[in-house]
Each structure stands twice: as structure tokens, then as C-alpha cells.
Write an enzyme that holds these catalytic residues in place. Structure first.
Site, PDB file in Angstrom:
ATOM      1  N   TYR A 152      10.160   6.977   8.306  1.00 37.85           N
ATOM      2  CA  TYR A 152       9.882   5.718   7.577  1.00 37.85           C
ATOM      3  C   TYR A 152      10.319   4.491   8.394  1.00 37.85           C
ATOM      4  CZ  TYR A 152       8.708   3.397   3.151  1.00 37.85           C
ATOM      5  OH  TYR A 152       8.125   2.637   2.163  1.00 37.85           O
ATOM      6  N   LYS A 159      11.645  -2.476   3.167  1.00 39.42           N
ATOM      7  CA  LYS A 159      11.763  -2.196   1.726  1.00 39.42           C
ATOM      8  C   LYS A 159      13.158  -2.566   1.206  1.00 39.42           C
ATOM      9  CE  LYS A 159       7.667  -0.467   0.680  1.00 39.42           C
ATOM     10  NZ  LYS A 159       6.687  -1.352   0.009  1.00 39.42           N
TER      11      LYS A 159
HETATM   12  N1  NAD Z   1       1.939   5.869  -1.293  1.00 38.00           N
HETATM   13  C1  NAD Z   1       3.234   6.091  -1.435  1.00 38.00           C
HETATM   14  O1  NAD Z   1       3.737   7.203  -1.239  1.00 38.00           O
HETATM   15  C2  NAD Z   1       4.137   4.958  -1.850  1.00 38.00           C
HETATM   16  C3  NAD Z   1       5.401   5.272  -2.396  1.00 38.00           C
HETATM   17  C4  NAD Z   1       6.246   4.231  -2.759  1.00 38.00           C
HETATM   18  C5  NAD Z   1       5.831   2.920  -2.585  1.00 38.00           C
HETATM   19  N2  NAD Z   1       4.592   2.652  -2.056  1.00 38.00           N
HETATM   20  C6  NAD Z   1       4.216   1.249  -1.890  1.00 38.00           C
HETATM   21  O2  NAD Z   1       3.120   0.964  -2.726  1.00 38.00           O
HETATM   22  C7  NAD Z   1       2.449  -0.176  -2.209  1.00 38.00           C
HETATM   23  C8  NAD Z   1       0.953   0.119  -2.148  1.00 38.00           C
HETATM   24  O3  NAD Z   1       0.688   1.102  -1.184  1.00 38.00           O
HETATM   25  P1  NAD Z   1      -0.376   2.280  -1.423  1.00 38.00           P
HETATM   26  O4  NAD Z   1       0.367   3.544  -1.227  1.00 38.00           O
HETATM   27  O5  NAD Z   1      -1.121   2.052  -2.662  1.00 38.00           O
HETATM   28  O6  NAD Z   1      -1.329   2.146  -0.142  1.00 38.00           O
HETATM   29  P2  NAD Z   1      -2.607   1.207   0.120  1.00 38.00           P
HETATM   30  O7  NAD Z   1      -2.867   1.331   1.595  1.00 38.00           O
HETATM   31  O8  NAD Z   1      -3.696   1.562  -0.799  1.00 38.00           O
HETATM   32  O9  NAD Z   1      -2.079  -0.247  -0.229  1.00 38.00           O
HETATM   33  C9  NAD Z   1      -1.433  -1.074   0.720  1.00 38.00           C
HETATM   34  C10 NAD Z   1      -2.076  -2.436   0.565  1.00 38.00           C
HETATM   35  O10 NAD Z   1      -1.401  -3.405   1.369  1.00 38.00           O
HETATM   36  C11 NAD Z   1      -2.403  -4.338   1.714  1.00 38.00           C
HETATM   37  N3  NAD Z   1      -2.001  -5.232   2.801  1.00 38.00           N
HETATM   38  C12 NAD Z   1      -1.494  -4.917   4.019  1.00 38.00           C
HETATM   39  N4  NAD Z   1      -1.330  -6.040   4.744  1.00 38.00           N
HETATM   40  C13 NAD Z   1      -1.738  -7.084   3.963  1.00 38.00           C
HETATM   41  C14 NAD Z   1      -1.838  -8.486   4.149  1.00 38.00           C
HETATM   42  N5  NAD Z   1      -1.479  -9.081   5.301  1.00 38.00           N
HETATM   43  N6  NAD Z   1      -2.312  -9.248   3.116  1.00 38.00           N
HETATM   44  C15 NAD Z   1      -2.692  -8.677   1.948  1.00 38.00           C
HETATM   45  N7  NAD Z   1      -2.631  -7.349   1.720  1.00 38.00           N
HETATM   46  C16 NAD Z   1      -2.167  -6.572   2.727  1.00 38.00           C
HETATM   47  C17 NAD Z   1      -3.580  -3.467   2.137  1.00 38.00           C
HETATM   48  O11 NAD Z   1      -4.777  -4.224   2.180  1.00 38.00           O
HETATM   49  C18 NAD Z   1      -3.548  -2.433   1.019  1.00 38.00           C
HETATM   50  O12 NAD Z   1      -4.372  -2.857  -0.046  1.00 38.00           O
HETATM   51  C19 NAD Z   1       3.075  -0.473  -0.847  1.00 38.00           C
HETATM   52  O13 NAD Z   1       4.064  -1.468  -1.004  1.00 38.00           O
HETATM   53  C20 NAD Z   1       3.725   0.857  -0.519  1.00 38.00           C
HETATM   54  O14 NAD Z   1       4.793   0.730   0.408  1.00 38.00           O
HETATM   55  C21 NAD Z   1       3.740   3.650  -1.701  1.00 38.00           C
END
Ligand code: NAD
Length: 252
Positions: A152, A159
Site C-alpha cells: 500500500y 490515507k
Molecule cells: N477498493 C478498495 O478495496 C478500497 C478499500 C478502501 C477504500 N477505498 C477507497 O475508495 C475510494 C474509491 O475507490 P474505488 O475502489 O471505488 O476505485 P475507483 O478506481 O473506482 O475510484 C477511484 C476514483 O478516483 C478518481 N480520481 C483519481 N484522481 C482524480 C482526480 N485528480 N480528480 C477526480 N477524481 C479522481 C478516479 O477517477 C476514480 O473515479 C478511494 O478513496 C479508495 O482509496 C477502496
């Protein structure tokens, strides 16, 4: 609060797997007027998703969180009052997940922090004139903020900053009635997750050892977002709430 006709912004839809899309769909089904935001590079995937989606958002807005103009235009187009703002955005350069953390150039550190942590400050600053008196802000975080999760790396640092930003914003915006919380979800198979090495192994591990012996579903996260916007959560702010089948309580 009930969700009927409440104006909500869900930032960070890239495709049908995005946590943001599951949150948006749930709130639309609950009657909210949901505005979703996307990054230009995902526009065609988002349009494709909406063509076959069972529900439609009230608005669709291009919004790169590093752009003052796009953020300001998005809020002006959505208008107010905004009852809920969901930040579901993170980014680190791909190499971050494979090279040693101290090998990262300053520029990559800045980019990761700007998009993954500072952007919540940016969105909240722009949202201030539009917030409803009882608005709920929710950001997505992960256990890597508080523990060392293999692979990570710099995203864990970002985070940790995001969770600190949530606490600071909660203190700043609380007197205006606005609450700010983070949801720490267990691993979910999304586009962002694909950057993390051995992600499938991580999912197997969670399902085997988490107290609930299963992985988290995106709808679990959506349900908590909905609760955090409800009257029952009126005194919950500044918190990081885990939705991880209990994994984070374990030690070895
Ligand atoms: N998938 C997991 O296992 C998990 C677990 C815990 C937390 N999260 C968090 O959940 C959130 C969403 O992630 P996800 O897993 O749905 O993946 P995802 O890739 O679908 O979403 C990530 C989003 O961030 C956006 N993004 C990146 N740079 C950007 C910018 N400059 N301006 C605007 N948008 C931008 C992307 O366009 C995308 O829509 C993130 O913060 C991620 O860290 C994910």
C-alpha cells in the site's frame, strides 16, 4: 433525515465497480437527487455505465479535484443546499505500489497527497456556501492508514493524512452543523484496487480470517453512507468507521 429530494454529490465514479457508483445508486433508490462526478479520462466508461443503469443521477459533472475551475463549476451547476458530499477519490502513481517508499520522488508524493487527501479540503472549501445546515461529508479510507499493509506504501501515508483531514474538518465545520466522517472499507475489487499487488490473495485472506469469515460488499459501504446522512448519526463526526467484517481488530 429522509433522502427524498435531498441533493447529494458523489465524487469519484469511474465504472460500475466504483464504490462511488454503488453509493450513488443506493441514494438514488432512496429518493435523493444525486449528482455524480467523473474524471475526464473515464467519461466514456461512465456514459456507458449510465446507458444500462437501472437508475439515473440528477446530474453528471466532469470534475478533476486538482482543478479550481472544474470544482467551482461543478458546485455552481449542482447548486444548494447540498445535504451530503461523498469523496470517493484516490490516486498514486502506479510505481508507488511496487518500489520502496523512500524511492519515491517528491513530485509523486505531492500528487498522491494532493489527489487523495488535500482534495477533501478543496471540495469542502468549495462546498461551504452550498452546505445544508445538517450536511454529512463522507470520505473513503483504508486500514493502510493505520497499519502497514504490504504494497500500500505511499497511499497509506495519504490515507493517514485523509483521516487527519477528516478530524480537522469535523472540528472546523461542526459549529455550522456539518459532520465529516471517514469509512474504512475492507478490500473491494475495483479499478483503484487493481494497482495493489496480490490483491486477490488479500481478498482470500480476509474471507478466511476476518471475524465474519467473508469479504465486504460495496453495498455495505453504501449502507453506512446512508446511515451517516441520517438523523441517527447526528452526533457522529470526525470518526473513521470500519466496514471490514471485523478484520481490523485482529492481531497476530
Ligand atoms: N477498493 C478498495 O478495496 C478500497 C478499500 C478502501 C477504500 N477505498 C477507497 O475508495 C475510494 C474509491 O475507490 P474505488 O475502489 O471505488 O476505485 P475507483 O478506481 O473506482 O475510484 C477511484 C476514483 O478516483 C478518481 N480520481 C483519481 N484522481 C482524480 C482526480 N485528480 N480528480 C477526480 N477524481 C479522481 C478516479 O477517477 C476514480 O473515479 C478511494 O478513496 C479508495 O482509496 C477502496
Amino acid at each position: 433525515m429522509g433522502w427524498t429530494d435531498h441533493r447529494v454529490i458523489v465524487a469519484g465514479v469511474a465504472n460500475e465497480q466504483s464504490i462511488a457508483w454503488h453509493v450513488a445508486r443506493d441514494l438514488i433508490e432512496k429518493g435523493a437527487q444525486v449528482h455524480i462526478t467523473y474524471q475526464q479520462k473515464f467519461k466514456s466508461r461512465v456514459l456507458q455505465l449510465l446507458r444500462s443503469a437501472p437508475v439515473q443521477p440528477a446530474g453528471l459533472h466532469r470534475c478533476d479535484v486538482t482543478s479550481e475551475e472544474e470544482v467551482a463549476e461543478m458546485f455552481a451547476a449542482v447548486g444548494g443546499p447540498v445535504h451530503a458530499l461523498v469523496h470517493s477519490i484516490a490516486y498514486a502513481p502506479f510505481e508507488n505500489f511496487s518500489r520502496p517508499i523512500d524511492a519515491n520522488p517528491a513530485a509523486d508524493f505531492h500528487t498522491t497527497m494532493e489527489i487523495s487527501a488535500w482534495s477533501l479540503l478543496h471540495l469542502c472549501r468549495a462546498a461551504r456556501p452550498y452546505f445544508a445546515p445538517d450536511a454529512s461529508v463522507v470520505a473513503m479510507t483504508y486500514l493502510g492508514a493505520q497499519r502497514v499493509v504490504p504494497g500500500y506504501r505511499m497511499m497509506g501515508v495519504a490515507k493517514a493524512a485523509l483521516e487527519a483531514v477528516v478530524r480537522e474538518l469535523a472540528a472546523e465545520l461542526g459549529p455550522d452543523g456539518v459532520r465529516v466522517n471517514a469509512i474504512s472499507a475492507g478490500p473491494l475489487k475495483t479499478l483503484a484496487a487493481m494497482a495493489i499487488p496480490d490483491f486477490d490473495t488479500m481478498l482470500d485472506h480476509y474471507a478466511r480470517v476476518a471475524p465474519m469469515r467473508r469479504c465486504v460488499e460495496p453495498d455495505d459501504v453504501a449502507a453506512l453512507v446512508a446511515f451517516l446522512g441520517s438523523a441517527g448519526a447526528r452526533n457522529i463526526t470526525g470518526q473513521t468507521l470500519f466496514v471490514d467484517a471485523g478484520y481490523s481488530i485482529l492481531g497476530t
